[in-house]
Design an enzyme around this catalytic site. Structure first.
Site, PDB file in Angstrom:
ATOM      1  N   ASP A  81      25.227  37.339  74.171  1.00  0.00           N
ATOM      2  CA  ASP A  81      25.841  38.311  73.273  1.00  0.00           C
ATOM      3  C   ASP A  81      25.366  38.011  71.849  1.00  0.00           C
ATOM      4  O   ASP A  81      25.915  37.148  71.163  1.00  0.00           O
ATOM      5  CB  ASP A  81      27.369  38.241  73.352  1.00  0.00           C
ATOM      6  CG  ASP A  81      28.032  39.442  72.690  1.00  0.00           C
ATOM      7  OD1 ASP A  81      28.173  40.479  73.348  1.00  0.00           O
ATOM      8  OD2 ASP A  81      28.402  39.328  71.506  1.00  0.00           O
ATOM      9  N   GLU A  83      24.544  38.238  67.845  1.00  0.00           N
ATOM     10  CA  GLU A  83      25.100  38.746  66.602  1.00  0.00           C
ATOM     11  C   GLU A  83      23.917  39.124  65.718  1.00  0.00           C
ATOM     12  O   GLU A  83      22.879  38.446  65.737  1.00  0.00           O
ATOM     13  CB  GLU A  83      25.985  37.718  65.903  1.00  0.00           C
ATOM     14  CG  GLU A  83      27.277  37.402  66.652  1.00  0.00           C
ATOM     15  CD  GLU A  83      28.145  38.626  66.898  1.00  0.00           C
ATOM     16  OE1 GLU A  83      28.210  39.505  66.003  1.00  0.00           O
ATOM     17  OE2 GLU A  83      28.749  38.709  67.978  1.00  0.00           O
ATOM     18  N   ALA A  84      24.062  40.205  64.963  1.00  0.00           N
ATOM     19  CA  ALA A  84      22.954  40.698  64.156  1.00  0.00           C
ATOM     20  C   ALA A  84      23.430  41.052  62.753  1.00  0.00           C
ATOM     21  O   ALA A  84      24.629  41.228  62.512  1.00  0.00           O
ATOM     22  CB  ALA A  84      22.330  41.930  64.819  1.00  0.00           C
ATOM     23  N   ASP A 192      22.600  44.840  73.486  1.00  0.00           N
ATOM     24  CA  ASP A 192      21.957  43.566  73.150  1.00  0.00           C
ATOM     25  C   ASP A 192      20.454  43.602  73.432  1.00  0.00           C
ATOM     26  O   ASP A 192      19.649  43.121  72.620  1.00  0.00           O
ATOM     27  CB  ASP A 192      22.610  42.421  73.927  1.00  0.00           C
ATOM     28  CG  ASP A 192      24.006  42.119  73.425  1.00  0.00           C
ATOM     29  OD1 ASP A 192      24.126  41.370  72.448  1.00  0.00           O
ATOM     30  OD2 ASP A 192      24.971  42.662  73.995  1.00  0.00           O
ATOM     31  N   HIS A 249      33.643  38.559  67.621  1.00  0.00           N
ATOM     32  CA  HIS A 249      32.422  38.805  66.852  1.00  0.00           C
ATOM     33  C   HIS A 249      31.672  37.519  66.519  1.00  0.00           C
ATOM     34  O   HIS A 249      30.692  37.556  65.768  1.00  0.00           O
ATOM     35  CB  HIS A 249      32.703  39.602  65.575  1.00  0.00           C
ATOM     36  CG  HIS A 249      33.332  40.929  65.833  1.00  0.00           C
ATOM     37  ND1 HIS A 249      32.700  41.929  66.531  1.00  0.00           N
ATOM     38  CD2 HIS A 249      34.560  41.415  65.512  1.00  0.00           C
ATOM     39  CE1 HIS A 249      33.496  42.976  66.610  1.00  0.00           C
ATOM     40  NE2 HIS A 249      34.630  42.696  66.011  1.00  0.00           N
ATOM     41  N   ASP A 254      32.151  35.253  72.062  1.00  0.00           N
ATOM     42  CA  ASP A 254      32.023  36.438  72.916  1.00  0.00           C
ATOM     43  C   ASP A 254      31.322  36.083  74.221  1.00  0.00           C
ATOM     44  O   ASP A 254      31.740  36.510  75.307  1.00  0.00           O
ATOM     45  CB  ASP A 254      31.251  37.539  72.192  1.00  0.00           C
ATOM     46  CG  ASP A 254      32.068  38.212  71.094  1.00  0.00           C
ATOM     47  OD1 ASP A 254      33.298  37.989  71.045  1.00  0.00           O
ATOM     48  OD2 ASP A 254      31.480  38.949  70.284  1.00  0.00           O
TER      49      ASP A 254
END
Length: 286
Positions: A81, A83-84, A192, A249, A254
């Protein structure tokens, strides 16, 4: 076994399935408890769990009835998962998202347990300074980002980590559950890989990772297996009677929670396989 005998056994199991749908929640939990099974979750989850138990019992007693046999086609699941980067004040469609966290939680299909974790942060290539909104949402601070490596470097380390597990010897200290024979990536939805990993591949002029072209969209599989409406991570956990563990988040939090959902589904008898495909051609023509 004759076809008549097989039909009779199938009919008996069908009747048992029907009975499961007529008993109360209290009775469902009592039966599950008697079999040493998890009693948490909504009625739909409890019903599915009990029916799958009866199917597995019949499958072991009558192994010659092929339709009762369901085996996960993969030895391991890699839950990921990302994060961006993000910004509250820019339109989602126009924002050039860059991956800043790569967390992978490895689950053994044989034991339905988390057996290892890969976790690295990434320094964005084009916009290395995180927006205040991004820092608040993900909990990732600028110091961590400044000290991190590029996505290409981190991804190479992940590929090496996976390859080493494919090449482990099954003798000595390495158990069979640690050796990756067949790996399936699992994500919470299609974004993703189809969005974030696709963008990173284009930004860095790298081939889209072949091991991620096909993957399991857990939201879709969860809804199909338990017969519930489309849900997110929190919704899946709620259906299973579980609480979110960690910080929403946060990529690693996650991923851990998605892994817990995968473990529960495997124990409940779900077969998890690839159900999404990335259109590689569209990545480089977008």
């Amino acid at each position: 076994m004759s076809s008549d005998e097989e039909s009779k056994l199938i009919s008996q199991l069908t009747k048992e399935y029907g009975r499961v749908h007529t008993i109360s929640t209290r009775q469902l939990k009592e039966e599950l408890s008697n079999f040493g099974l998890d009693t948490r979750g909504t009625v739909l989850v409890l019903q599915k769990r009990l029916k799958e138990h009866y199917r597995r019992v019949q499958s072991s007693v009558h192994p010659q009835i092929a339709i009762w046999h369901r085996k996960n086609p993969h030895s391991h699941y890699a839950i990921i998962d990302f994060e961006a980067t993000c910004d509250e004040n820019l339109p989602e469609t126009d924002f050039m998202h860059e991956i800043i966290e790569v967390p992978v939680v490895l689950v053994s299909a044989a034991t339905a347990e988390i057996i290892d974790i890969f976790h690295e942060y990434v320094k964005p290539k084009m916009c290395p300074v995180l927006s205040p909104f991004c820092k608040k949402l993900t909990g990732i601070n600028q110091t961590v980002i400044n000290q991190s490596r590029s996505f290409v470097e981190v991804w190479k380390d992940l590929e090496t980590w996976i390859e080493e597990k494919r090449n482990l010897s099954e003798t000595g200290i390495n158990s069979e559950n640690e050796v990756i024979k067949s790996l399936c990536f699992v994500t919470d939805g299609p974004w993703d890989f189809k969005k974030f990993l696709a963008k990173e591949s284009r930004y860095n002029n790298m081939d889209f990772p072949s091991m991620c072209v096909q993957f399991c969209n857990l939201r879709r599989r969860f809804c199909n297996f338990y017969g519930v409406k489309r849900v997110n991570i929190q919704g899946m956990l709620k259906n299973l009677g579980q609480e979110f563990d960690g910080t929403p988040h946060s990529g690693i939090s996650d991923s851990r929670n998605i892994a817990n959902i995968v473990c529960t589904m495997v124990r409940d008898g779900a077969v998890l396989d690839n159900n999404e495909v990335v259109d590689i051609n569209s990545i480089y023509t977008a």
